[in-house]
Every structure is written in C-alpha cells, then in structure tokens.
Design a protein around this motif. Structure first.
Motif, PDB file in Angstrom:
ATOM      1  N   ASP A  55     134.928  48.597  12.607  1.00 47.41           N
ATOM      2  CA  ASP A  55     134.648  48.625  11.167  1.00 47.41           C
ATOM      3  C   ASP A  55     133.633  49.372  10.662  1.00 47.41           C
ATOM      4  N   ASP A  56     132.638  49.318  11.574  1.00 45.64           N
ATOM      5  CA  ASP A  56     131.169  49.801  11.099  1.00 45.64           C
ATOM      6  C   ASP A  56     131.248  51.459  11.560  1.00 45.64           C
ATOM      7  N   PRO A  57     131.231  52.261  10.839  1.00 46.17           N
ATOM      8  CA  PRO A  57     131.293  53.704  11.303  1.00 46.17           C
ATOM      9  C   PRO A  57     129.890  54.073  12.226  1.00 46.17           C
ATOM     10  N   ALA A  58     128.813  53.537  11.966  1.00 42.75           N
ATOM     11  CA  ALA A  58     127.829  53.831  12.699  1.00 42.75           C
ATOM     12  C   ALA A  58     127.809  53.212  14.257  1.00 42.75           C
ATOM     13  N   LEU A  59     128.343  51.880  14.520  1.00 44.25           N
ATOM     14  CA  LEU A  59     128.663  51.719  15.711  1.00 44.25           C
ATOM     15  C   LEU A  59     129.672  51.975  16.210  1.00 44.25           C
ATOM     16  N   ALA A  60     130.548  52.908  15.540  1.00 41.67           N
ATOM     17  CA  ALA A  60     131.875  53.657  15.977  1.00 41.67           C
ATOM     18  C   ALA A  60     131.340  54.833  16.504  1.00 41.67           C
ATOM     19  N   ALA A  61     130.553  55.472  15.946  1.00 39.64           N
ATOM     20  CA  ALA A  61     129.765  56.799  16.206  1.00 39.64           C
ATOM     21  C   ALA A  61     128.853  56.534  17.524  1.00 39.64           C
ATOM     22  N   ARG A  62     128.042  55.499  17.809  1.00 43.16           N
ATOM     23  CA  ARG A  62     127.591  55.312  18.865  1.00 43.16           C
ATOM     24  C   ARG A  62     128.240  55.073  19.921  1.00 43.16           C
ATOM     25  N   ASP A  63     129.282  54.392  19.754  1.00 47.52           N
ATOM     26  CA  ASP A  63     129.983  54.162  21.077  1.00 47.52           C
ATOM     27  C   ASP A  63     130.807  55.459  21.500  1.00 47.52           C
ATOM     28  N   HIS A  64     131.327  56.171  20.627  1.00 48.39           N
ATOM     29  CA  HIS A  64     131.873  57.434  21.137  1.00 48.39           C
ATOM     30  C   HIS A  64     130.884  58.208  21.897  1.00 48.39           C
ATOM     31  N   CYS A  65     129.685  58.189  21.485  1.00 44.06           N
ATOM     32  CA  CYS A  65     128.504  59.028  21.816  1.00 44.06           C
ATOM     33  C   CYS A  65     128.220  58.640  23.414  1.00 44.06           C
ATOM     34  N   VAL A  66     128.048  57.398  23.346  1.00 45.21           N
ATOM     35  CA  VAL A  66     127.772  56.583  24.724  1.00 45.21           C
ATOM     36  C   VAL A  66     129.073  57.013  25.807  1.00 45.21           C
ATOM     37  N   VAL A  67     130.335  57.105  25.397  1.00 46.21           N
ATOM     38  CA  VAL A  67     131.292  57.352  26.280  1.00 46.21           C
ATOM     39  C   VAL A  67     131.267  58.863  26.873  1.00 46.21           C
ATOM     40  N   GLU A  68     131.084  59.584  25.751  1.00 44.89           N
ATOM     41  CA  GLU A  68     130.822  61.086  25.993  1.00 44.89           C
ATOM     42  C   GLU A  68     129.818  61.497  26.974  1.00 44.89           C
ATOM     43  N   LEU A  69     128.786  60.686  26.830  1.00 42.51           N
ATOM     44  CA  LEU A  69     127.409  61.076  27.731  1.00 42.51           C
ATOM     45  C   LEU A  69     127.712  60.324  29.191  1.00 42.51           C
ATOM     46  N   LEU A  70     128.460  59.102  29.253  1.00 38.21           N
ATOM     47  CA  LEU A  70     128.472  58.407  30.494  1.00 38.21           C
ATOM     48  C   LEU A  70     129.526  59.455  31.438  1.00 38.21           C
ATOM     49  N   TYR A  71     130.601  59.847  30.445  1.00 33.37           N
ATOM     50  CA  TYR A  71     131.715  60.611  31.493  1.00 33.37           C
ATOM     51  C   TYR A  71     131.213  62.072  31.447  1.00 33.37           C
ATOM     52  N   GLY A  72     130.787  62.558  30.303  1.00 35.68           N
ATOM     53  CA  GLY A  72     130.546  64.221  30.237  1.00 35.68           C
ATOM     54  C   GLY A  72     129.095  64.328  31.315  1.00 35.68           C
ATOM     55  N   CYS A  73     128.317  63.508  31.370  1.00 35.97           N
ATOM     56  CA  CYS A  73     127.103  63.793  32.029  1.00 35.97           C
ATOM     57  C   CYS A  73     127.038  62.957  33.469  1.00 35.97           C
ATOM     58  N   GLY A  74     127.821  61.965  33.573  1.00 37.07           N
ATOM     59  CA  GLY A  74     127.788  61.251  34.902  1.00 37.07           C
ATOM     60  C   GLY A  74     126.549  60.250  34.952  1.00 37.07           C
ATOM     61  N   LEU A  75     126.115  60.051  33.828  1.00 38.63           N
ATOM     62  CA  LEU A  75     124.888  59.107  33.771  1.00 38.63           C
ATOM     63  C   LEU A  75     125.094  57.628  34.226  1.00 38.63           C
ATOM     64  N   ARG A  76     123.904  57.000  34.831  1.00 39.04           N
ATOM     65  CA  ARG A  76     124.058  55.701  35.257  1.00 39.04           C
ATOM     66  C   ARG A  76     123.783  55.087  33.947  1.00 39.04           C
TER      67      ARG A  76
END
Length: 319
Positions: A140-161
């Motif tokens: 429901d919160d657009p800010a949290l949605a944007a944050r979570d999307h960015c988290v997934v992109e960095l974990l998978y896109g960069c292989g970060l721990r």
C-alpha cells in the motif's frame, strides 16, 4: 554381504562407571547444557555397546576397534555429521581417561567420520528471479514498494550479501559502509573479512535505485546515512530484509521460500551459465578462494543434466 548394523545404545542405567564419572565431569565441571549431555550420553552408550559386543574392555580399545565401530555406524545409516559428533564425544572421553592415567593412548585420535556431502546452494531459475524482480507491487505504501523493489534488484543484479546491502549509505565516505556510484554504475561494498569490492550495477537496478531515492525522504530520519531505511526511518536490518523478501516472494507466487542469499546464489549461477567465466564470478562475489565459487559449476551441471533428461531421445527418463 551386508554390513553389521550398529548396535542399539544400552539403557542409561547400565552405563559403565567410567562413563558415568565422565558425564558427571561434563555436567559439574564443564557445565554442559542439558541437550549436550543427552547427546554425550547417547554417544558413549553406543561406545559401550560396541565394546561389549566385541568384547573388549573400554580402557583397552584400540584404533582398529574405533575404525570398525565408526564403519558400522555408517553402514547402519548414521549420517556423516552425526558420526562426527559421536567420534568427538568418544575422543573427549578417552582424553579425559588419559589425563587420569587410565589409558595409554587415545584410540579415537586420527579417526575421522566419512565426508559429508556438501549441499548445493538453492537458486531460483532465471524465470523465477525475473518474476520476483518484476512482480507487481502489492504494498500500500509506495515508498516501501520502491524500497523493496530496489532491494531485490541489487541482491539479484549485483550478488550482494544481505549484510553488504544493509551497510550501504546514501553517500560515500563512511569507513564501515558502502555506497553506490550511480554515475559510474558501480556498487562499492564492505564485505566479509573487512574487504571492499566493487561490482557493476545494471540498468534495472539503477532505475529502481532512482525511484527509491525519490521516495526515501518520506521515510528516512533527518541525518540518517543509511541508503535503505525502515518505517521508523532508521537503517534497515538484515532480519527485516528477510521478512520483506519472503513476503514479496509469496505475493509473486513463487513455490519456494526465498531468502537474500538465494538471490546471491541465483546471481552467481545464472552469470556462470551465461559466461562460463569462473574467475570473474569469483571476483564479483568476493570469494577469497576459487574453490568456494566452484560449487556453482555443479549447479550449472545440474541444469544441463535436467535439460538433457527432459529433451534428449536417449536420455534415461525417470518414471
């Protein structure tokens, strides 16, 4: 010819005096936890059962006896890790007897359990990873949605721990944290062993980062350096990332429990499948030893084997 099964442990009341005294030592002097004492009692009960079946006096057991008993545990179906725990308990028992001069040698020294199979890391398929990254936002919160999307992109896109991810700051300059240089499309992270490394950031991740940075001021406290913040405006924790990722995966309809390290495994596996460059994957993951990275070659082989089994006319189809 079948191997003899490992004997059942005798009841606790029948344990030999030496074993009972050793357990008392572990409880009173070593102050072992109750669960540990139970495991020690079971292991030493097995030892006594073997010695009685041989028969051999516990104080006169030799290395060849212990090797035979360990082999019988393995033949009886005990897992290698469990055998290692049993041998550790036996080793400690004979070490304790040796300190009191009750045995001349420790027959368990040098005896090792069979090697346990190294479990392969679980990784998402390419389609599952893309589904997770591109899943419609149910937040429901657009800010949290944007944050979570960015988290997934960095974990998978960069292989970060996950620790590297939550350690990222908005700007460079922290001694302990990392940062993302959007201009150069590079993430500079602070990894294991206090080692820094830099990894490329792909286009989708940069777009997700820009969207999150636009929304971040509505959540972050004034002066908070963390790139990713929680609803209280302070640095997002690893546990919070795990919870949010699990929630997002369920909403995306993925059939397995997804955690941050699974995305790192997926990053490595998919990159290796496409490039075949093991050294490059090692550098991107920040592995000090290439043997740590080689596990992903087994994942790649599994993928090839599945393709062969499913597609080749001469493959051995499993019923």
């Amino acid at each position: 010819m079948t191997s003899p099964a490992a004997p059942d442990a005798p009841p606790a009341a029948a344990l030999a005096p030496d074993i009972e005294r050793h357990l008392q030592h572990l409880q009173v002097e070593r102050r072992l936890a109750e669960r540990s004492l139970v495991l020690y009692r079971e292991a030493l009960a097995r030892l006594q059962a073997f010695a009685e079946k041989q028969p051999v006096d516990l104080r006169r057991a030799q290395v060849f006896h212990v090797r035979r008993w360990a082999a019988q545990l393995h033949a009886g179906g005990l897992a290698p890790r469990s055998i290692a725990l049993v041998l550790s308990a036996w080793r400690g028992f004979y070490r304790w007897l040796g300190r009191d001069g009750l045995v001349d040698l420790n027959p368990v020294e040098g005896v090792r359990a069979p090697k346990a199979a190294v479990p392969l890391p679980k990784a998402l398929s390419v389609d599952q990873a893309v589904t997770l990254a591109e899943a419609p936002e149910a937040e429901d919160d657009p800010a949290l949605a944007a944050r979570d999307h960015c988290v997934v992109e960095l974990l998978y896109g960069c292989g970060l721990r996950v620790g590297e991810l939550v350690g990222l700051d908005v700007v460079a300059g922290s001694d302990a944290g990392g940062w993302i240089d959007a201009q150069d499309a590079m993430a500079h992270v602070f990894g294991k062993g206090s080692k820094r490394r830099s990894v490329p950031v792909g286009g989708p991740a940069l777009q997700a980062l820009a969207a999150w940075l636009s929304a971040r001021p509505g959540l972050a406290r004034s002066g908070e350096p963390a790139l990713f913040v929680n609803q209280r405006g302070t640095r997002l924790t690893a546990a919070q990332v795990r919870g949010r990722l699990k929630r997002r995966a369920l909403q995306a309809g993925l059939p397995t429990h997804v955690h941050p390290h699974m995305l790192r495994h997926s990053f490595a596996s998919h990159l290796l499948q496409s490039s075949g460059d093991l050294r490059a994957v090692q550098e991107l993951l920040g592995h000090a030893n290439i043997r740590t990275t080689q596990v992903y070659t087994k994942l790649d082989f599994q993928h090839l084997a599945k393709v062969y089994d499913a597609a080749h006319p001469r493959a051995k189809k499993k019923p």
